[in-house]
Scaffold this motif. Structure first.
Motif, short mmCIF file in Angstrom:
data_model
loop_
_atom_site.label_atom_id
_atom_site.label_comp_id
_atom_site.label_asym_id
_atom_site.label_seq_id
_atom_site.Cartn_x
_atom_site.Cartn_y
_atom_site.Cartn_z
N ILE A 1 0.84 -1.21 0.00
CA ILE A 1 0.00 0.00 0.00
C ILE A 1 0.87 1.25 0.00
N LYS A 2 1.94 1.24 0.81
CA LYS A 2 2.82 2.41 0.89
C LYS A 2 3.49 2.73 -0.45
N LYS A 3 3.73 1.71 -1.27
CA LYS A 3 4.34 1.96 -2.57
C LYS A 3 3.44 2.80 -3.47
N HIS A 4 2.14 2.61 -3.31
CA HIS A 4 1.18 3.34 -4.14
C HIS A 4 0.69 4.62 -3.46
N LEU B 1 -7.15 -1.41 -2.28
CA LEU B 1 -6.69 -2.77 -2.56
C LEU B 1 -6.68 -3.08 -4.05
N LYS B 2 -7.51 -2.40 -4.83
CA LYS B 2 -7.49 -2.61 -6.28
C LYS B 2 -6.12 -2.26 -6.86
N LYS B 3 -5.44 -1.32 -6.22
CA LYS B 3 -4.13 -0.89 -6.70
C LYS B 3 -3.04 -1.93 -6.43
N VAL B 4 -3.22 -2.74 -5.40
CA VAL B 4 -2.13 -3.63 -4.97
C VAL B 4 -2.43 -5.11 -5.21
N SER B 5 -3.68 -5.45 -5.46
CA SER B 5 -4.05 -6.86 -5.54
C SER B 5 -3.52 -7.53 -6.80
N ALA B 6 -3.12 -8.80 -6.66
CA ALA B 6 -2.65 -9.62 -7.78
C ALA B 6 -3.88 -10.29 -8.40
N ASP B 7 -4.34 -9.77 -9.53
CA ASP B 7 -5.62 -10.18 -10.09
C ASP B 7 -5.67 -11.64 -10.50
N LEU B 8 -4.60 -12.12 -11.15
CA LEU B 8 -4.62 -13.52 -11.61
C LEU B 8 -4.66 -14.48 -10.43
N ASP B 9 -3.83 -14.23 -9.42
CA ASP B 9 -3.84 -15.10 -8.24
C ASP B 9 -5.18 -15.03 -7.51
N PHE B 10 -5.77 -13.84 -7.47
CA PHE B 10 -7.09 -13.67 -6.85
C PHE B 10 -8.12 -14.54 -7.57
N SER C 1 -1.36 -18.32 -0.51
CA SER C 1 -1.92 -17.00 -0.76
C SER C 1 -2.36 -16.35 0.55
N LEU C 2 -2.19 -15.06 0.63
CA LEU C 2 -2.75 -14.33 1.76
C LEU C 2 -4.04 -13.66 1.31
N ALA C 3 -4.91 -13.38 2.26
CA ALA C 3 -6.20 -12.76 1.97
C ALA C 3 -6.34 -11.49 2.79
N VAL C 4 -6.85 -10.45 2.15
CA VAL C 4 -7.12 -9.19 2.85
C VAL C 4 -8.63 -9.07 3.01
N GLU C 5 -9.09 -9.22 4.25
CA GLU C 5 -10.51 -9.16 4.55
C GLU C 5 -10.88 -7.75 5.01
N ILE C 6 -12.01 -7.23 4.50
CA ILE C 6 -12.44 -5.88 4.86
C ILE C 6 -13.94 -5.88 5.15
N ASN C 7 -14.42 -4.79 5.69
CA ASN C 7 -15.86 -4.57 5.81
C ASN C 7 -16.42 -4.37 4.41
N SER C 8 -17.44 -5.13 4.06
CA SER C 8 -17.98 -5.09 2.69
C SER C 8 -18.43 -3.70 2.27
N GLY C 9 -18.78 -2.87 3.24
CA GLY C 9 -19.26 -1.53 2.91
C GLY C 9 -18.17 -0.49 2.82
N ASN C 10 -16.92 -0.88 2.99
CA ASN C 10 -15.82 0.08 3.00
C ASN C 10 -15.31 0.31 1.58
N ALA C 11 -15.97 1.20 0.85
CA ALA C 11 -15.64 1.44 -0.56
C ALA C 11 -14.24 2.01 -0.73
N HIS C 12 -13.81 2.83 0.22
CA HIS C 12 -12.48 3.44 0.11
C HIS C 12 -11.37 2.39 0.15
N ILE C 13 -11.45 1.46 1.09
CA ILE C 13 -10.42 0.43 1.21
C ILE C 13 -10.46 -0.50 0.00
N LYS C 14 -11.64 -0.72 -0.55
CA LYS C 14 -11.73 -1.52 -1.78
C LYS C 14 -10.90 -0.88 -2.89
N LYS C 15 -10.99 0.44 -3.02
CA LYS C 15 -10.23 1.14 -4.06
C LYS C 15 -8.73 1.04 -3.81
#
Length: 509
Positions: A26-29, A244-253, A228-242
């Motif tokens: 996250i800090k990289k982005h 994680l979109k920057k850092v998530s590995a889409d193919l592995d996901f 694989s590690l998993a990042v769990e969040i509150n489903s309603g937290n739209a900001h954190i979703k955004k």
């Protein structure tokens, strides 16, 4: 952008390390974002008496963090994804992952036992592991993969973090080894933070007393999401979703979610004697293949063992092929092995063996011995060699993935034939020549539609003599033969297979 993000995880070294990995990503982005960490024990950490599959609660390592997410006391919780129950909920969600580590299991075996002689004095092999899946799949594997043949193989439950379990193994006079996730060792041994130095020192010292055997996925697929590690969040937290979109590995996901969906069909849960692993191999230049490995018992105790290409850049099968349309060209030819000069290995060698007869009689056990596939492994184990691991018939495109466990980069010697492919990271020893005769027989099969190739050099020799082959459909494995075919034939004319014998049973009528 939120100025502070709170990340929670368990207190174990591995859990903290994985939380730091997410925070660093996250800090990289988002360089101006402050990361706060919170670590505590879970129910599974407090109860170290019962095997996980016997505990009545679901999600013993994850469930008691959910309230923190629901009450917004933390922004995300980082887990080992395999610890999360298959059953999902609407309140929290897995919103991202990082690049997957090596998903395979590894056997750590006390090397003092092999020093006792050919059969190591072991009639009853005893291995630490609490997993029903590992026990079910590894009993038949260890029956042939080791350089000795125990009369019985027993798995003994063990709990604790990875350091505790390794220490219990070393201190026990009754147990010969332990099964652990390779990803856990790889991550801990490569951690950069100083707080992990004591753990690294302990593991490095322990590995000096242990032999390593990396378990092939074809023989023992892992628990869904292992590595694989998993990042769990509150489903309603739209900001954190955004974020994680920057850092998530889409193919592995995507792959892990496919594994979990498939695992759910088999019943799910750590009590299940079933392994499911999805793996992408290849390159964008040549083409990609997604493999599915699964082995174990379903809910009705039916034995399942599948090894399939399920997605491919190449032709996808959608109907059976008449046996009369298929040509296995290598079966038409007469093969001669010429000028065979086996290599006499030395104690410090790192050997990649493509055939078992390429090690000379009386060879010393190499420090590292890796094979191209399972058959060579079986034959070398019969001869009394300890095999560290295998390419598992997936191709020899990269160096064997044991640098981290070895603590260095072994200088590999690949034992092969005169046409064998060379790699920059290995010394290629060309120990024999292969001669084929009977190529003219191919002319009799011009009307056939499908041609199976076991070796790329056979294809190259044939296509020079018979250019009409370019318009046919060609079948091959996933290694160097595919690399050769893909340079000369359109992808739509190539069918990739992992296990050719099993593929024939399914698609040839």
């Amino acid at each position: 952008m939120k100025s502070t993000i709170k990340i929670s995880a368990r207190k174990s070294d591995l859990a903290r390390l994985q939380a730091y990995m997410v925070g660093d990503a996250i800090k990289k982005h988002f360089k101006n974002t402050k990361i706060e960490y919170s670590f505590r024990e879970s129910l599974g950490d407090k109860n170290l008496e019962n095997p996980l599959w016997k505990m009545p609660e679901k999600g013993v390592f994850t469930q008691d963090f959910k309230d923190d997410l629901i009450q917004n006391r933390t922004d995300m919780v980082v887990h080992s994804w395999k610890d999360i129950p298959i059953e999902e909920n609407d309140i929290t969600a897995i919103a991202g992952t990082l690049a997957r580590a090596d998903e395979r299991d590894v056997l750590l075996f006390k090397n003092k036992f092999l020093k006792k002689g050919a059969n190591a004095g072991i009639d009853a092999l005893k291995i630490f592991s609490s997993s029903p899946r590992r026990e079910f799949n590894l009993k038949p594997f260890f029956a042939w993969s080791l350089p000795f043949k125990p009369a019985t193989i027993d798995f003994i439950p063990v709990r604790g973090n990875i350091q505790t379990r390794v220490l219990k193994t070393l201190e026990s006079d009754q147990v010969h080894g332990i099964i652990v996730a390779k990803a856990a060792l790889d991550r801990l041994l490569t951690a950069k933070r100083k707080e992990f130095a004591p753990t690294q020192k302990f593991l490095r010292k322990a590995l000096k007393e242990l032999l390593v055997q990396v378990i092939p996925l074809s023989q023992s697929p892992t628990s869904a999401a292992q590595g694989s590690l998993a990042v769990e969040i509150n489903s309603g937290n739209a900001h954190i979703k955004k974020v994680l979109k920057k850092v998530s590995a889409d193919l592995d996901f995507k792959l892990v979610n496919q594994e979990r969906t498939r695992f759910k069909q088999w019943g799910g849960g750590c009590h299940q004697k079933m392994g499911v692993s999805y793996k992408v191999i290849g390159s964008k230049n040549i083409g990609l293949n997604t493999l599915k490995f699964e082995r174990g018992l379903d809910q009705n105790d039916n034995f399942i063992w599948n090894q399939d290409v399920i997605e491919s850049s190449f032709q996808v099968m959608n109907k059976t092929i008449p046996a009369s349309s298929l040509v296995e060209f290598h079966a038409l030819l007469e093969k001669q092995i010429l000028n065979l000069k086996p290599y006499k290995s030395k104690k410090n060698d790192a050997i990649i063996a493509t055939k078992s007869n390429l090690l000379a009689a009386g060879s010393t056990q190499p420090q590292y011995l890796w094979t191209s596939g399972m058959e060579t492994w079986k034959q070398l184990a019969e001869q009394g060699y300890w095999v560290v691991g295998s390419y598992d018939s997936l191709g020899e495109q990269q160096r064997p993935e044991i640098d981290v466990l070895a603590g260095n980069k072994p200088k590999w010697k690949k034992l092969t034939h005169s046409q064998g492919h060379s790699k920059k990271w290995s010394q290629t020893l060309k120990l024999y020549q292969v001669s084929y005769s009977g190529f003219e027989k191919l002319a009799e099969h011009k009307t056939k539609t499908h041609f199976y190739w076991s070796h790329g050099d056979l294809f190259l020799s044939s296509i020079k003599k018979f250019p009409w082959l370019k318009k046919k459909t060609h079948i091959c494995g996933l290694g160097s033969t595919l690399d050769v075919l893909a340079k000369h034939i359109p992808k739509k004319n190539i069918i990739t297979v992992y296990n050719y014998k099993e593929w024939k049973k399914k698609w040839i009528m």
